[in-house]
Design an enzyme around this catalytic site. Structure first.
Site, mmCIF file in Angstrom:
data_model
loop_
_atom_site.group_PDB
_atom_site.id
_atom_site.type_symbol
_atom_site.label_atom_id
_atom_site.label_comp_id
_atom_site.label_asym_id
_atom_site.label_seq_id
_atom_site.Cartn_x
_atom_site.Cartn_y
_atom_site.Cartn_z
ATOM 1 N N ASP A 124 1.258 -1.785 0.547
ATOM 2 C CA ASP A 124 -0.121 -0.380 0.015
ATOM 3 C C ASP A 124 1.496 1.132 0.249
ATOM 4 O O ASP A 124 2.007 1.529 0.698
ATOM 5 C CB ASP A 124 -0.700 -0.128 0.883
ATOM 6 C CG ASP A 124 -2.261 0.765 0.813
ATOM 7 O OD1 ASP A 124 -1.947 2.195 1.004
ATOM 8 O OD2 ASP A 124 -3.535 0.239 1.140
ATOM 9 N N THR B 14 -6.554 4.112 -1.853
ATOM 10 C CA THR B 14 -6.483 2.668 -1.133
ATOM 11 C C THR B 14 -8.290 1.512 -2.174
ATOM 12 O O THR B 14 -7.634 0.715 -2.744
ATOM 13 C CB THR B 14 -6.635 2.702 0.347
ATOM 14 O OG1 THR B 14 -5.170 3.034 0.416
ATOM 15 C CG2 THR B 14 -6.537 0.974 -0.004
ATOM 16 N N ASP C 179 -9.610 -3.873 6.091
ATOM 17 C CA ASP C 179 -10.928 -4.209 5.225
ATOM 18 C C ASP C 179 -11.185 -3.902 3.441
ATOM 19 O O ASP C 179 -11.285 -5.075 2.953
ATOM 20 C CB ASP C 179 -12.213 -3.998 6.574
ATOM 21 C CG ASP C 179 -12.551 -2.775 5.863
ATOM 22 O OD1 ASP C 179 -11.964 -2.457 4.700
ATOM 23 O OD2 ASP C 179 -12.887 -2.365 7.366
ATOM 24 N N ARG C 180 -11.108 -2.848 3.639
ATOM 25 C CA ARG C 180 -10.938 -2.714 2.343
ATOM 26 C C ARG C 180 -10.331 -3.036 1.278
ATOM 27 O O ARG C 180 -10.669 -3.254 -0.025
ATOM 28 C CB ARG C 180 -11.497 -1.048 1.614
ATOM 29 C CG ARG C 180 -10.176 -0.358 2.443
ATOM 30 C CD ARG C 180 -10.223 1.002 1.996
ATOM 31 N NE ARG C 180 -8.645 2.242 2.749
ATOM 32 C CZ ARG C 180 -8.828 2.951 3.377
ATOM 33 N NH1 ARG C 180 -9.524 2.261 4.806
ATOM 34 N NH2 ARG C 180 -7.722 2.836 3.840
ATOM 35 N N HIS D 208 1.293 8.224 5.772
ATOM 36 C CA HIS D 208 1.150 8.904 6.365
ATOM 37 C C HIS D 208 1.297 10.077 7.736
ATOM 38 O O HIS D 208 1.082 10.911 7.215
ATOM 39 C CB HIS D 208 -0.731 8.344 6.263
ATOM 40 C CG HIS D 208 -1.390 8.206 4.643
ATOM 41 N ND1 HIS D 208 -1.443 9.290 4.567
ATOM 42 C CD2 HIS D 208 -2.096 7.341 4.355
ATOM 43 C CE1 HIS D 208 -2.220 8.861 3.126
ATOM 44 N NE2 HIS D 208 -2.123 7.417 3.662
ATOM 45 N N ASP E 232 -1.226 -0.038 -4.890
ATOM 46 C CA ASP E 232 -2.593 0.344 -4.671
ATOM 47 C C ASP E 232 -2.308 2.205 -5.842
ATOM 48 O O ASP E 232 -3.833 2.794 -5.953
ATOM 49 C CB ASP E 232 -3.763 0.223 -3.522
ATOM 50 C CG ASP E 232 -2.147 1.118 -2.567
ATOM 51 O OD1 ASP E 232 -1.903 1.426 -2.314
ATOM 52 O OD2 ASP E 232 -3.472 1.236 -1.798
ATOM 53 N N HIS F 152 -1.885 11.071 -0.872
ATOM 54 C CA HIS F 152 -2.093 10.524 -1.911
ATOM 55 C C HIS F 152 -3.410 11.146 -2.497
ATOM 56 O O HIS F 152 -4.218 11.205 -1.833
ATOM 57 C CB HIS F 152 -1.529 9.210 -2.190
ATOM 58 C CG HIS F 152 -2.604 8.309 -0.995
ATOM 59 N ND1 HIS F 152 -3.687 7.806 -1.439
ATOM 60 C CD2 HIS F 152 -2.081 7.771 0.026
ATOM 61 C CE1 HIS F 152 -4.161 7.102 -0.415
ATOM 62 N NE2 HIS F 152 -2.894 7.038 0.439
HETATM 63 ZN ZN ZN Z 1 -3.878 2.781 0.101
#
Ligand code: ZN
Length: 560
Positions: free
Chosen positions: A49, A88, A171-172, A303, A344, A492
């Site tokens: 990620d 994401t 979860d996503r 982040h 992603d 992002h």
């Molecule tokens: Zn992401």
């Protein structure tokens, strides 16, 4: 057909008549017949990620673990998450569906439906809207908003014995890589891995949770930077604090978030994947299985403290080691597997550090672009305000903006006109589009590297789900007005290549390695892997194309 022997004969004659060529190059010979490989027993799909093509370029020479191995396969350093909404959920939705968000419906992490009956008008990309217990901030997790099947689902249709398994801290990521039919799916919540409503945690997950609980209780030592981190280990003032010198020491009795925003989150996710390989005997059954592993720590760290400090340097070594451990486990079990690794979306460092590093244009977004401030400006200009709820719904200072549904059609049009005009006049805004403008645009067909901003926006646009107005910020504008060091200072989500470009690495034993610098797209991954496992899908299933993963004579896209 008839012309071919003539052309070949002419080419041969030309070669023989040229002394230089005759001396240096062997006479052309017929290509040897290369037998196709049998389908692998396991497809391992890894997402790192926020792993931008820039991070990969910066660190690739230092990798010694899994990311070194994957560079000995088919390397595409310029993979495009082609669309504008570089978040994401949309990013993960492209990886294994082979479709852009415009088609799969995942236009953002969060969008709004001002007309929805429930009080919460915000919609989370992987929630179950039919479950009254679900809210956007505490969702009942489901793939119901994803409009297309994933590769794992295509594999199960082709052979019901195939298993489709996904793990991540998010979860996503689990839902978008796994899809609607997931045999086992686990993600992090609070301080443990959890699963879908109504399902039990398997013994492997319980064991992993027990291992994590032990670490949280006892704490864990600082992680030391490798020597090559050098000058990155330097404090940068952001807000009332500094970033850039963190070591991820875990205090005894730490909360789950301290582990989540650290390389230990990826270690725990990789360890869970290893336990599931053994528990479910993945890659050891009658049909090929798919294991999706989305490693979230790079994103959480990016982040929290940005991506150019010593923290990211430590993380890049640790994620390399975590992936290496997972691959070594598959090797030890003797599993015939194929791997893809991508991301992603990319990311941009905190402007406070970028300003010292030759990017003076990097800034934080102006407060005037916050949705509540824009709504005030619209009311001042038009006299229109909402009777119930906010005038504008939006998830931040860029992306989709929705107008309150309590207005008359005429009032709504005036609000949209005012928003477009105010946003276009702002010096940090690159482009503004209305839903109607985008709905009339065709999907772009050129190379994703050359797409206009409008093309990029179109690829993550869905007329029903997207906003009434879309606002896109200028390059290097970070849409976080108030940074929170240690939690949220950089991000992002822009239309620019620092967020769109990601590496795409494929590896399988026996393939001839190569590097292809020409741009490819993340929507190419699913058709590429489908061909590798011999799964056929109807024409038009994919927005991407099959990439031949063998640098030699073999063609992994050839129909089996
Ligand atoms: Zn992401």
């Amino acid at each position: 057909m008839r012309r071919f022997p003539l052309i070949a004969a002419l080419a041969l004659a030309t070669a023989l008549s040229s002394p230089a060529l005759a001396d240096e190059a062997p006479a052309p010979v017929a290509a040897p017949q290369v037998a196709p490989q049998p389908a692998p027993k396991l497809v391992l799909a890894i997402s790192v990620d926020q792993f931008s093509a820039d991070l990969f370029a910066q660190y690739r020479r230092h990798y010694t673990g899994g990311l070194k191995r994957l560079q000995e396969g088919a390397v595409f350093p310029s993979g495009y998450q082609s669309h504008a909404a570089t978040e994401t959920c949309p990013g993960h939705s492209t990886l294994l569906t082979g479709t852009h968000p415009a088609r799969n419906g995942i236009i953002a992490n969060n969008w709004f439906d001002p007309g929805i009956a429930r009080a919460d008008k915000r919609i989370y990309c992987s929630e179950d809207l039919s479950d009254p217990a679900s809210t956007s901030r505490d969702p009942v997790v489901s793939a119901s908003l994803l409009k297309v099947p994933t590769l794992g689902e295509w594999m199960k249709r082709a052979n019901p014995a195939s298993r489709n398994v996904a793990v991540s801290a998010k979860d996503r990521a689990v839902v978008m890589m796994g899809g609607h039919q997931i045999d086992a799916g686990y993600w992090w919540k609070g301080s443990a891995f959890v699963t879908f409503k109504g399902r039990e945690l398997s013994p492997a997950v319980q064991a992993q949770n027990a291992a994590v609980a032990k670490v949280l209780k006892s704490g864990a030592p600082a992680l030391n930077p490798r020597p090559w981190c050098g000058a990155q280990d330097r404090a940068i003032a952001v807000g009332k604090s500094t970033v850039g010198t963190g070591r991820f020491k875990l205090e005894p009795g730490a909360k789950g978030d301290a582990l989540r925003i650290s390389p230990r989150m990826d270690q725990a996710t990789a360890e869970l994947a290893i336990r599931l390989v053994d528990e479910m005997k993945l890659g050891q059954g009658a049909a090929p299985d798919l294991l999706s592993v989305s490693l979230s720590a790079t994103d959480y760290i990016g982040h929290a403290v940005g991506n150019e400090g010593v923290e990211m340097c430590i993380q890049m070594a640790e994620v390399d080691a975590a992936i290496g451990k997972l691959l070594a486990h598959l090797d030890a079990r003797g599993i015939d597997y194929a791997v893809v690794l991508s991301a992603d979306h990319g990311g941009l460092d905190a402007p406070e550090r970028s300003n010292q590093q030759a990017l003076p244009a990097a800034v934080r977004v102006d407060d005037a672009l916050r949705p509540d401030r824009l709504a005030k400006a619209i009311t001042a200009r038009t006299g229109i305000s909402a009777k119930q709820g906010p005038l504008l719904y939006a998830d931040g200072a860029s992306g989709d903006f929705y107008v309150n549904r309590g207005l008359s059609a005429q009032e709504k049009d005036r609000v949209i006109d005012a928003l477009v005009s105010i946003a276009r006049a702002h010096p940090q805004v690159a482009a503004v589009y209305t839903n109607g403008e985008l709905a009339r645009m065709p999907m772009p067909t050129a190379n994703a590297q050359d797409w206009s901003i409008l093309d990029r926006v179109r690829a993550s646009f869905d007329a029903e789900r997207s906003g009434d107005v879309l606002i896109l910020l200028d390059r290097a504008v970070t849409p976080i007005p108030e940074p929170m060091p240690g939690a949220y200072i950089a991000t992002h989500g822009s239309v620019y290549d620092y967020d769109r470009r990601v590496p795409m690495l494929f590896w399988r034993k026996g393939l001839t390695p190569f590097e292809q610098g020409a741009p490819v797209e993340t929507v190419d991954i699913a058709p590429t892997l489908a061909a590798l496992v011999g799964v056929k899908t109807p024409d038009g299933t994919w927005d991407g194309r099959c990439l031949d993963l063998d640098g030699g004579e073999r063609d992994t896209c050839a129909v089996k």
